[in-house]
Design a protein around this motif. Structure first.
Motif, PDB file in Angstrom:
ATOM      1  N   ILE A  19       0.836  -1.198   0.000  1.00 38.18           N
ATOM      2  CA  ILE A  19       0.000   0.000   0.000  1.00 38.18           C
ATOM      3  C   ILE A  19       0.871   1.250   0.000  1.00 38.18           C
ATOM      4  CG2 ILE A  19      -1.638   1.337   1.384  1.00 38.18           C
ATOM      5  CD1 ILE A  19      -2.796  -1.409   2.312  1.00 38.18           C
ATOM      6  N   VAL A  20       1.904   1.258   0.837  1.00 35.81           N
ATOM      7  CA  VAL A  20       2.803   2.416   0.901  1.00 35.81           C
ATOM      8  C   VAL A  20       3.551   2.582  -0.415  1.00 35.81           C
ATOM      9  CG1 VAL A  20       4.860   3.343   2.049  1.00 35.81           C
ATOM     10  CG2 VAL A  20       3.024   2.354   3.411  1.00 35.81           C
ATOM     11  N   ARG A  21       4.030   1.482  -0.971  1.00 36.68           N
ATOM     12  CA  ARG A  21       4.741   1.556  -2.247  1.00 36.68           C
ATOM     13  C   ARG A  21       3.832   2.106  -3.343  1.00 36.68           C
ATOM     14  NH1 ARG A  21       5.163  -1.100  -6.769  1.00 36.68           N
ATOM     15  NH2 ARG A  21       3.775  -2.758  -6.119  1.00 36.68           N
ATOM     16  N   GLY A  22       2.604   1.654  -3.370  1.00 30.29           N
ATOM     17  CA  GLY A  22       1.653   2.155  -4.365  1.00 30.29           C
ATOM     18  C   GLY A  22       1.322   3.622  -4.159  1.00 30.29           C
ATOM     19  N   GLY A  23       1.209   4.034  -2.902  1.00 23.84           N
ATOM     20  CA  GLY A  23       0.931   5.438  -2.613  1.00 23.84           C
ATOM     21  C   GLY A  23       2.072   6.335  -3.045  1.00 23.84           C
ATOM     22  N   LEU A  24       3.298   5.917  -2.778  1.00 23.20           N
ATOM     23  CA  LEU A  24       4.454   6.718  -3.199  1.00 23.20           C
ATOM     24  C   LEU A  24       4.589   6.735  -4.722  1.00 23.20           C
ATOM     25  CD1 LEU A  24       7.084   5.679  -0.508  1.00 23.20           C
ATOM     26  CD2 LEU A  24       5.835   7.839  -0.675  1.00 23.20           C
ATOM     27  N   ALA A  25       4.256   5.633  -5.360  1.00 21.61           N
ATOM     28  CA  ALA A  25       4.349   5.570  -6.820  1.00 21.61           C
ATOM     29  C   ALA A  25       3.260   6.403  -7.495  1.00 21.61           C
ATOM     30  CB  ALA A  25       4.264   4.125  -7.289  1.00 21.61           C
ATOM     31  N   SER A  26       2.188   6.715  -6.755  1.00 21.39           N
ATOM     32  CA  SER A  26       1.096   7.481  -7.357  1.00 21.39           C
ATOM     33  C   SER A  26       1.406   8.968  -7.478  1.00 21.39           C
ATOM     34  CB  SER A  26      -0.185   7.292  -6.537  1.00 21.39           C
ATOM     35  OG  SER A  26      -0.073   7.947  -5.287  1.00 21.39           O
ATOM     36  N   VAL A  27       2.458   9.416  -6.798  1.00 22.98           N
ATOM     37  CA  VAL A  27       2.834  10.828  -6.889  1.00 22.98           C
ATOM     38  C   VAL A  27       3.645  11.014  -8.176  1.00 22.98           C
ATOM     39  CG1 VAL A  27       4.123  12.694  -5.779  1.00 22.98           C
ATOM     40  CG2 VAL A  27       2.867  11.035  -4.386  1.00 22.98           C
ATOM     41  N   PRO A  28       3.260  11.955  -9.015  1.00 27.80           N
ATOM     42  CA  PRO A  28       3.968  12.155 -10.290  1.00 27.80           C
ATOM     43  C   PRO A  28       5.445  12.513 -10.081  1.00 27.80           C
ATOM     44  CG  PRO A  28       1.919  13.414 -10.238  1.00 27.80           C
ATOM     45  CD  PRO A  28       2.119  12.857  -8.880  1.00 27.80           C
ATOM     46  N   PHE A  29       6.280  12.040 -10.982  1.00 26.59           N
ATOM     47  CA  PHE A  29       7.719  12.278 -10.878  1.00 26.59           C
ATOM     48  C   PHE A  29       8.045  13.765 -10.959  1.00 26.59           C
ATOM     49  CE2 PHE A  29      12.135  12.338 -12.437  1.00 26.59           C
ATOM     50  CZ  PHE A  29      12.723  11.632 -11.399  1.00 26.59           C
ATOM     51  N   GLY A  30       7.187  14.547 -11.577  1.00 33.64           N
ATOM     52  CA  GLY A  30       7.399  15.988 -11.669  1.00 33.64           C
ATOM     53  C   GLY A  30       7.464  16.655 -10.299  1.00 33.64           C
ATOM     54  N   GLN A  31       6.796  16.061  -9.301  1.00 34.48           N
ATOM     55  CA  GLN A  31       6.844  16.605  -7.946  1.00 34.48           C
ATOM     56  C   GLN A  31       8.245  16.469  -7.354  1.00 34.48           C
ATOM     57  OE1 GLN A  31       4.289  18.204  -6.424  1.00 34.48           O
ATOM     58  NE2 GLN A  31       3.127  17.946  -8.309  1.00 34.48           N
ATOM     59  N   MET A  89      -3.184   6.681   0.094  1.00 35.67           N
ATOM     60  CA  MET A  89      -2.968   5.486   0.908  1.00 35.67           C
ATOM     61  C   MET A  89      -4.027   5.278   1.983  1.00 35.67           C
ATOM     62  SD  MET A  89       1.111   5.185   1.587  1.00 35.67           S
ATOM     63  CE  MET A  89       1.389   6.820   2.203  1.00 35.67           C
ATOM     64  N   VAL A  90      -4.621   6.348   2.483  1.00 38.40           N
ATOM     65  CA  VAL A  90      -5.507   6.247   3.647  1.00 38.40           C
ATOM     66  C   VAL A  90      -6.673   5.272   3.449  1.00 38.40           C
ATOM     67  CG1 VAL A  90      -7.158   7.563   5.049  1.00 38.40           C
ATOM     68  CG2 VAL A  90      -4.847   8.405   4.727  1.00 38.40           C
ATOM     69  N   PRO A  91      -7.411   5.299   2.344  1.00 42.24           N
ATOM     70  CA  PRO A  91      -8.518   4.334   2.222  1.00 42.24           C
ATOM     71  C   PRO A  91      -8.060   2.875   2.268  1.00 42.24           C
ATOM     72  CG  PRO A  91      -8.743   6.065   0.592  1.00 42.24           C
ATOM     73  CD  PRO A  91      -7.405   6.242   1.222  1.00 42.24           C
ATOM     74  N   ALA A  92      -6.978   2.564   1.586  1.00 41.97           N
ATOM     75  CA  ALA A  92      -6.488   1.183   1.587  1.00 41.97           C
ATOM     76  C   ALA A  92      -5.933   0.793   2.952  1.00 41.97           C
ATOM     77  CB  ALA A  92      -5.424   1.001   0.515  1.00 41.97           C
ATOM     78  N   LEU A  93      -5.258   1.723   3.634  1.00 42.28           N
ATOM     79  CA  LEU A  93      -4.729   1.426   4.963  1.00 42.28           C
ATOM     80  C   LEU A  93      -5.862   1.193   5.961  1.00 42.28           C
ATOM     81  CD1 LEU A  93      -1.711   3.875   5.308  1.00 42.28           C
ATOM     82  CD2 LEU A  93      -1.634   1.387   5.203  1.00 42.28           C
ATOM     83  N   LEU A  94      -6.897   2.019   5.909  1.00 45.94           N
ATOM     84  CA  LEU A  94      -8.028   1.824   6.816  1.00 45.94           C
ATOM     85  C   LEU A  94      -8.715   0.484   6.565  1.00 45.94           C
ATOM     86  CD1 LEU A  94      -9.616   5.380   7.007  1.00 45.94           C
ATOM     87  CD2 LEU A  94      -8.280   4.181   8.740  1.00 45.94           C
TER      88      LEU A  94
END
Length: 162
Positions: A101-113, A140-145
């Motif tokens: 979940i954390v890996r997916g959340g971090l990967a969801s942030v665009p590389f431009g950021q 990440m919050v919905p999947a973590l909850l």
């Protein structure tokens, strides 16, 4: 009506409240430990080191693809401490899902950021704490909850073990 009233005796209510307390204790400890371990495994999974990536991938595959009940039985036979074994089993099992979940959340942030933060002179730690994590947490919050609710519900597996 007296049969229903007999169910709500102080002995029965106390027994149920003790079970609720044990469920919440084991779940809270397992969730806290899972977030820490899952985050570490997620960082290992996204590392540039092939060894760290491999270890994290093996951990995730092993713990996500074996039943929780197996880990509960294994830790009860090894640890010989009922509450400690329960927390250990849930931590090991849940941290694999939290890592993904954390890996997916971090990967969801665009590389431009990342590039924007670097162009503004942010360090890596500042980039993650001030820019990347706030955006990733929203995803990440919905999947973590959902994972935490599943962990609380899965404590019913412990009924026969304790």
């Amino acid at each position: 009506m007296s049969e229903i009233a007999a169910l709500f005796t102080w002995v029965n209510i106390r027994f149920l409240l003790q079970g609720l307390g044990m469920t919440l204790l084991i779940s809270a400890l397992a969730i806290l430990c899972s977030v820490v371990l899952g985050t570490v495994i997620s960082v290992m999974r996204t590392s540039s080191s092939r060894v760290l990536r491999g270890v994290a991938a093996v951990y995730i595959e092993i713990f996500k693809n074996t039943p929780l009940l197996l880990w509960i039985m294994f830790t009860f036979f090894v640890a010989q401490l009922p509450i400690g074994a329960a927390v250990l089993a849930f931590t090991l099992f849940t941290s694999a899902s939290v890592a993904e979940i954390v890996r997916g959340g971090l990967a969801s942030v665009p590389f431009g950021q990342y590039e924007a933060a670097k162009s503004q002179g942010f360090s890596t730690v500042q980039t993650y704490l001030l820019i990347i994590l706030p955006q990733a947490l929203r995803n990440m919050v919905p999947a973590l909850l959902s994972q935490f609710v599943t962990t609380i519900k899965d404590t019913s597996y412990l009924w026969g073990a304790m």
